[in-house]
Design an enzyme around this catalytic site. Structure first.
Site, PDB file in Angstrom:
ATOM      1  CG  MET A  41       6.124  -2.774   2.129  1.00 46.59           C
ATOM      2  SD  MET A  41       6.548  -2.511   3.857  1.00 46.59           S
ATOM      3  CE  MET A  41       5.118  -3.194   4.654  1.00 46.59           C
ATOM      4  N   GLY A  42       5.542  -6.291  -1.259  1.00 44.87           N
ATOM      5  CA  GLY A  42       5.405  -7.688  -1.673  1.00 44.87           C
ATOM      6  C   GLY A  42       4.215  -8.354  -1.014  1.00 44.87           C
ATOM      7  CG  LEU A  44       2.888  -8.479  -5.001  1.00 43.79           C
ATOM      8  CD1 LEU A  44       3.309  -8.439  -6.479  1.00 43.79           C
ATOM      9  CD2 LEU A  44       2.808  -7.071  -4.437  1.00 43.79           C
ATOM     10  CG  HIS A  48      -0.320  -5.495  -3.720  1.00 39.31           C
ATOM     11  ND1 HIS A  48      -0.411  -6.518  -2.798  1.00 39.31           N
ATOM     12  CD2 HIS A  48       0.176  -4.427  -3.047  1.00 39.31           C
ATOM     13  CE1 HIS A  48       0.026  -6.088  -1.621  1.00 39.31           C
ATOM     14  NE2 HIS A  48       0.374  -4.824  -1.742  1.00 39.31           N
ATOM     15  CD  GLN A  72       6.826   0.873   5.544  1.00 34.11           C
ATOM     16  OE1 GLN A  72       7.441   1.317   4.601  1.00 34.11           O
ATOM     17  NE2 GLN A  72       5.524   0.596   5.467  1.00 34.11           N
ATOM     18  N   GLY A 159      -2.675   2.638  -2.547  1.00 31.85           N
ATOM     19  CA  GLY A 159      -4.040   2.265  -2.182  1.00 31.85           C
ATOM     20  C   GLY A 159      -4.616   3.212  -1.137  1.00 31.85           C
ATOM     21  CE  LYS A 161      -5.810  -2.563   4.671  1.00 34.20           C
ATOM     22  NZ  LYS A 161      -4.383  -2.496   4.809  1.00 34.20           N
ATOM     23  CG  ASP A 162      -1.932   1.487   3.863  1.00 30.80           C
ATOM     24  OD1 ASP A 162      -1.833   1.122   5.034  1.00 30.80           O
ATOM     25  OD2 ASP A 162      -1.851   0.697   2.898  1.00 30.80           O
ATOM     26  CD  GLN A 165       1.572   4.076   2.818  1.00 33.58           C
ATOM     27  OE1 GLN A 165       2.295   3.541   3.629  1.00 33.58           O
ATOM     28  NE2 GLN A 165       1.089   3.425   1.754  1.00 33.58           N
TER      29      GLN A 165
HETATM   30  O1  PAF Z   1       1.907   0.706   1.582  1.00 36.02           O
HETATM   31  C1  PAF Z   1       2.954   0.032   1.564  1.00 36.02           C
HETATM   32  O2  PAF Z   1       2.976  -1.133   1.163  1.00 36.02           O
HETATM   33  C2  PAF Z   1       4.236   0.663   2.070  1.00 36.02           C
HETATM   34  O3  PAF Z   1       3.995   1.500   3.148  1.00 36.02           O
HETATM   35  C3  PAF Z   1       5.028   1.397   0.964  1.00 36.02           C
HETATM   36  C4  PAF Z   1       4.249   2.577   0.423  1.00 36.02           C
HETATM   37  C5  PAF Z   1       5.353   0.422  -0.149  1.00 36.02           C
HETATM   38  C6  PAF Z   1       6.340   1.926   1.539  1.00 36.02           C
HETATM   39  O4  PAF Z   1       7.149   0.903   2.019  1.00 36.02           O
END
Ligand code: PAF
Length: 293
Positions: A41-42, A44, A48, A72, A159, A161-162, A165
């Site tokens: 999502m930038g 960075l 990243h 989200q 990552g 970290k999530d 996810q």
């Molecule tokens: O982890 C993230 O930055 C976001 O959840 C992702 C995977 C880019 C989806 O928008």
């Protein structure tokens, strides 16, 4: 005789629409080049950039997508103030050696009349992030599915970290037979242990000094569990320490690393993960570590 290879830093291709992305991918595929996607999502940071480096180890070409995905974010979350720094991000991607930056607009991703989302169960309903962000993973899964279908990469990097996810995405890719290898990358940390996050810039100077206490208390809890302290006792003491540092805890839980299910009695610490979310003022931090060390 010897030959020197000179690496010339090139700007990543800027791709802002699905047709542009697909044209670039066709060109690389015609040359039989493998492609990795790093969805972001930038805003960075070094974490990243480490994902880009890992992607490069797996594939010849690396695309980094930058899209602050509105679906989200919950209605009271930080979508509007989420940091956006496209120019700086593109400079960082040039230094990191990414081949393309894909940054479509919201209308390209969610055109008028958009109506289809992905319905999730399994790790998406583990009772961790989903308990506090009930619509979050549906938004994540939908955008990640779209990105994977748009870019059709060989590999996609996310990552650790999530952690939830990553589990949700692995499950989705498996369930929907999306032909991509999902690669998890270790969490990148500041020297004091704070996990890198685009949201860390929300912390003021005082909060920043206390923020690493979350990770330290988690390490302490994991170590004690390895030493034989019961999980409830270790979590109770770590919670007290985290709260004393000024956090409001959303959750601090030990789960099975693979399924995110609650741990079985006497389950081997090597199979367990300690996951946390806690709020410091307006900033919500998440972190996770292996219990087995
Ligand atoms: O982890 C993230 O930055 C976001 O959840 C992702 C995977 C880019 C989806 O928008």
């Amino acid at each position: 005789m010897f030959s020197a290879e000179i690496e010339i830093m090139t700007q990543p291709q800027s791709l802002t629409s699905i047709p542009e992305l697909r044209a670039q991918i066709r060109q690389w595929r015609a040359g039989d080049e493998s492609i990795a996607l790093v969805p972001t999502m930038g805003a960075l940071h070094a974490g990243h950039i480490a994902l880009v480096a890992l992607a490069r180890q797996h594939c010849r070409r690396v695309i980094v997508s930058i899209f602050v995905n509105p679906t989200q974010f919950g209605p009271t979350e930080d979508f509007l103030r989420y940091p956006r720094s496209l120019e700086i991000d593109l400079e960082k991607l040039a230094s990191a050696g990414a081949d393309a930056a894909y940054y479509p607009g919201a209308n390209a991703m969610y055109p008028a009349g958009f109506a289809t989302t992905i319905s999730l169960a399994g790790p998406a309903l583990a009772g961790l992030e989903d308990r506090f962000r009930p619509t979050h993973f549906q938004g994540v899964a939908t955008i990640v599915a779209k990105l994977l279908l748009q870019a059709s990469p060989d590999a996609a990097i996310f990552g650790e970290k999530d952690f939830q996810q990553l589990a949700v995405i692995r499950q989705m890719v498996r369930d929907l037979d999306i032909p991509v290898e999902i690669i998890g990358a270790p969490t990148f940390r500041e020297p004091d242990g704070l996990a890198l996050s685009s949201r860390n810039i929300y912390l003021d100077a005082r909060q920043r000094t206390f923020a690493p206490d979350l990770h330290q208390a988690m390490q302490w809890a994991a170590r004690r569990i390895r030493e034989g302290v019961t999980i409830p006792d270790a979590l109770r003491d770590a919670s007290a320490s985290i709260s004393a540092s000024g956090f409001v805890i959303d959750y601090l839980e030990v789960r099975d690393s693979a399924t995110l299910a609650a741990p079985r009695t006497a389950q081997n610490p090597a199979e367990l993960r300690l996951l946390a979310a806690a709020r410091m003022g307006q900033t919500r931090l998440i972190d996770n570590i292996p219990v087995g060390g």
